[in-house]
Design a protein around this motif. Structure first.
Motif, PDB file in Angstrom:
ATOM      1  N   PHE A   1       1.031 -38.865 -13.677  1.00 53.99           N
ATOM      2  CA  PHE A   1       0.107 -38.414 -12.635  1.00 53.99           C
ATOM      3  C   PHE A   1      -0.571 -39.628 -12.004  1.00 53.99           C
ATOM      4  CE2 PHE A   1      -1.433 -38.107 -16.962  1.00 53.99           C
ATOM      5  CZ  PHE A   1      -2.481 -39.012 -16.967  1.00 53.99           C
ATOM      6  N   PRO A   2      -1.102 -39.470 -10.767  1.00 55.91           N
ATOM      7  CA  PRO A   2      -1.779 -40.596 -10.131  1.00 55.91           C
ATOM      8  C   PRO A   2      -3.172 -40.801 -10.723  1.00 55.91           C
ATOM      9  CG  PRO A   2      -1.799 -38.700  -8.675  1.00 55.91           C
ATOM     10  CD  PRO A   2      -1.009 -38.309  -9.889  1.00 55.91           C
ATOM     11  N   VAL A   3      -3.568 -42.069 -10.819  1.00 57.84           N
ATOM     12  CA  VAL A   3      -4.904 -42.437 -11.290  1.00 57.84           C
ATOM     13  C   VAL A   3      -5.541 -43.306 -10.210  1.00 57.84           C
ATOM     14  CG1 VAL A   3      -6.226 -43.642 -13.082  1.00 57.84           C
ATOM     15  CG2 VAL A   3      -4.148 -42.398 -13.697  1.00 57.84           C
TER      16      VAL A   3
ATOM     17  N   GLY B   1     -11.059 -48.155  -6.113  1.00 61.18           N
ATOM     18  CA  GLY B   1     -10.217 -48.508  -4.982  1.00 61.18           C
ATOM     19  C   GLY B   1      -8.778 -48.833  -5.301  1.00 61.18           C
ATOM     20  N   PHE B   2      -8.362 -48.727  -6.551  1.00 59.46           N
ATOM     21  CA  PHE B   2      -6.986 -49.037  -6.939  1.00 59.46           C
ATOM     22  C   PHE B   2      -6.277 -47.768  -7.401  1.00 59.46           C
ATOM     23  CE2 PHE B   2      -9.337 -52.926  -7.316  1.00 59.46           C
ATOM     24  CZ  PHE B   2      -8.490 -53.865  -6.749  1.00 59.46           C
ATOM     25  N   GLU B   3      -4.972 -47.685  -7.123  1.00 61.60           N
ATOM     26  CA  GLU B   3      -4.156 -46.533  -7.530  1.00 61.60           C
ATOM     27  C   GLU B   3      -3.015 -46.996  -8.431  1.00 61.60           C
ATOM     28  OE1 GLU B   3      -3.253 -43.432  -4.387  1.00 61.60           O
ATOM     29  OE2 GLU B   3      -3.797 -45.154  -3.143  1.00 61.60           O
ATOM     30  N   TRP B   4      -2.684 -46.186  -9.424  1.00 63.13           N
ATOM     31  CA  TRP B   4      -1.543 -46.454 -10.283  1.00 63.13           C
ATOM     32  C   TRP B   4      -1.130 -45.157 -10.967  1.00 63.13           C
ATOM     33  CZ3 TRP B   4      -6.528 -47.839 -11.399  1.00 63.13           C
ATOM     34  CH2 TRP B   4      -7.063 -47.403 -12.600  1.00 63.13           C
ATOM     35  N   VAL B   5      -0.085 -45.215 -11.758  1.00 61.89           N
ATOM     36  CA  VAL B   5       0.426 -44.047 -12.475  1.00 61.89           C
ATOM     37  C   VAL B   5      -0.113 -44.046 -13.900  1.00 61.89           C
ATOM     38  CG1 VAL B   5       2.491 -42.895 -13.385  1.00 61.89           C
ATOM     39  CG2 VAL B   5       2.530 -43.884 -11.094  1.00 61.89           C
ATOM     40  N   GLY B   6      -0.694 -42.936 -14.293  1.00 61.16           N
ATOM     41  CA  GLY B   6      -1.106 -42.729 -15.673  1.00 61.16           C
ATOM     42  C   GLY B   6      -0.131 -41.784 -16.348  1.00 61.16           C
ATOM     43  N   SER B   7      -0.213 -41.690 -17.653  1.00 58.28           N
ATOM     44  CA  SER B   7       0.696 -40.795 -18.375  1.00 58.28           C
ATOM     45  C   SER B   7       0.039 -40.299 -19.653  1.00 58.28           C
ATOM     46  CB  SER B   7       2.013 -41.503 -18.699  1.00 58.28           C
ATOM     47  OG  SER B   7       1.782 -42.637 -19.517  1.00 58.28           O
ATOM     48  N   ALA B   8       0.538 -39.169 -20.119  1.00 63.91           N
ATOM     49  CA  ALA B   8       0.075 -38.582 -21.375  1.00 63.91           C
ATOM     50  C   ALA B   8       1.278 -37.929 -22.048  1.00 63.91           C
ATOM     51  CB  ALA B   8      -1.005 -37.532 -21.120  1.00 63.91           C
ATOM     52  N   PRO B   9       1.312 -37.900 -23.379  1.00 61.72           N
ATOM     53  CA  PRO B   9       2.428 -37.266 -24.078  1.00 61.72           C
ATOM     54  C   PRO B   9       2.575 -35.796 -23.678  1.00 61.72           C
ATOM     55  CG  PRO B   9       1.086 -38.530 -25.602  1.00 61.72           C
ATOM     56  CD  PRO B   9       0.337 -38.481 -24.310  1.00 61.72           C
ATOM     57  N   ARG B  10       3.814 -35.336 -23.628  1.00 57.53           N
ATOM     58  CA  ARG B  10       4.089 -33.939 -23.281  1.00 57.53           C
ATOM     59  C   ARG B  10       3.742 -32.991 -24.418  1.00 57.53           C
ATOM     60  NH1 ARG B  10       9.411 -32.652 -19.825  1.00 57.53           N
ATOM     61  NH2 ARG B  10       8.515 -30.622 -20.117  1.00 57.53           N
ATOM     62  N   ASN B  11       3.848 -33.469 -25.625  1.00 56.57           N
ATOM     63  CA  ASN B  11       3.660 -32.610 -26.788  1.00 56.57           C
ATOM     64  C   ASN B  11       2.567 -33.180 -27.693  1.00 56.57           C
ATOM     65  OD1 ASN B  11       5.944 -30.818 -26.194  1.00 56.57           O
ATOM     66  ND2 ASN B  11       7.157 -32.648 -26.565  1.00 56.57           N
ATOM     67  N   PRO B  12       1.939 -32.334 -28.507  1.00 47.31           N
ATOM     68  CA  PRO B  12       0.947 -32.839 -29.448  1.00 47.31           C
ATOM     69  C   PRO B  12       1.550 -33.935 -30.334  1.00 47.31           C
ATOM     70  CG  PRO B  12       0.904 -30.446 -29.400  1.00 47.31           C
ATOM     71  CD  PRO B  12       2.104 -30.874 -28.606  1.00 47.31           C
TER      72      PRO B  12
ATOM     73  N   GLU C   1       6.057 -47.189 -15.281  1.00 46.21           N
ATOM     74  CA  GLU C   1       5.394 -46.435 -16.349  1.00 46.21           C
ATOM     75  C   GLU C   1       6.415 -45.767 -17.280  1.00 46.21           C
ATOM     76  OE1 GLU C   1       1.779 -45.121 -18.257  1.00 46.21           O
ATOM     77  OE2 GLU C   1       2.321 -46.770 -16.947  1.00 46.21           O
ATOM     78  N   PHE C   2       7.521 -45.257 -16.726  1.00 40.24           N
ATOM     79  CA  PHE C   2       8.584 -44.696 -17.565  1.00 40.24           C
ATOM     80  C   PHE C   2       9.112 -45.766 -18.514  1.00 40.24           C
ATOM     81  CE2 PHE C   2       8.559 -40.912 -15.141  1.00 40.24           C
ATOM     82  CZ  PHE C   2       9.427 -39.988 -15.716  1.00 40.24           C
ATOM     83  N   LYS C   3       9.337 -46.970 -17.980  1.00 41.64           N
ATOM     84  CA  LYS C   3       9.850 -48.068 -18.812  1.00 41.64           C
ATOM     85  C   LYS C   3       8.847 -48.417 -19.916  1.00 41.64           C
ATOM     86  CE  LYS C   3      11.793 -52.690 -18.556  1.00 41.64           C
ATOM     87  NZ  LYS C   3      12.219 -53.792 -17.692  1.00 41.64           N
ATOM     88  N   ARG C   4       7.570 -48.484 -19.567  1.00 40.27           N
ATOM     89  CA  ARG C   4       6.529 -48.803 -20.549  1.00 40.27           C
ATOM     90  C   ARG C   4       6.515 -47.780 -21.683  1.00 40.27           C
ATOM     91  NH1 ARG C   4       1.279 -48.061 -21.935  1.00 40.27           N
ATOM     92  NH2 ARG C   4       0.893 -46.318 -20.547  1.00 40.27           N
ATOM     93  N   ASN C   5       6.818 -46.513 -21.354  1.00 36.85           N
ATOM     94  CA  ASN C   5       6.815 -45.427 -22.339  1.00 36.85           C
ATOM     95  C   ASN C   5       8.172 -45.205 -22.996  1.00 36.85           C
ATOM     96  OD1 ASN C   5       4.099 -44.752 -22.005  1.00 36.85           O
ATOM     97  ND2 ASN C   5       4.545 -43.373 -20.313  1.00 36.85           N
ATOM     98  N   ASN C   6       9.178 -46.000 -22.641  1.00 48.50           N
ATOM     99  CA  ASN C   6      10.547 -45.777 -23.140  1.00 48.50           C
ATOM    100  C   ASN C   6      11.016 -44.358 -22.851  1.00 48.50           C
ATOM    101  OD1 ASN C   6      10.974 -48.404 -24.232  1.00 48.50           O
ATOM    102  ND2 ASN C   6       9.625 -47.847 -25.929  1.00 48.50           N
ATOM    103  N   ASP C   7      10.658 -43.853 -21.678  1.00 50.78           N
ATOM    104  CA  ASP C   7      11.071 -42.522 -21.235  1.00 50.78           C
ATOM    105  C   ASP C   7      12.244 -42.708 -20.268  1.00 50.78           C
ATOM    106  OD1 ASP C   7      10.718 -39.770 -21.370  1.00 50.78           O
ATOM    107  OD2 ASP C   7       8.745 -39.770 -20.426  1.00 50.78           O
TER     108      ASP C   7
END
Length: 85
Positions: A58-60, A64-75, A12-18
């Motif tokens: 955060f976990p999503v 029955g499936f689990e993965w990592v979700g993400s949201a921007p830190r800033n507006p 997920e970090f790679k997908r977000n270029n973080d």
């Protein structure tokens, strides 16, 4: 499918270029490296929050499936899809 939160966070970090090397998280090294089944079933991965330079992670769980979700830190103008869908 067996995985770890470390593998899922790296993806997920790679997908977000973080920058994964600058991550701060509530997970211990042991929790990050513990393998769990992320396929159909109940939640097996431990709860967590992780922060990158640009996103919060955060976990999503859905159907029955689990993965990592993400949201921007800033507006910003990024629109998020429904989490868990």
């Amino acid at each position: 499918m067996y995985t770890t939160w470390k593998k899922e966070l790296e993806r997920e970090f790679k997908r977000n270029n973080d920058d994964f090397s600058k991550m701060v998280t509530t997970l211990t090294e042991e929790e990050m490296s513990t393998e769990f089944y992320s396929g159909h079933g109940g939640t097996e991965g431990v709860p967590f929050t992780a922060w990158g330079e640009n996103f919060v992670y955060f976990p999503v769980f859905y159907d029955g499936f689990e993965w990592v979700g993400s949201a921007p830190r800033n507006p910003c103008k990024i629109k998020l899809e429904h989490q868990g869908a």
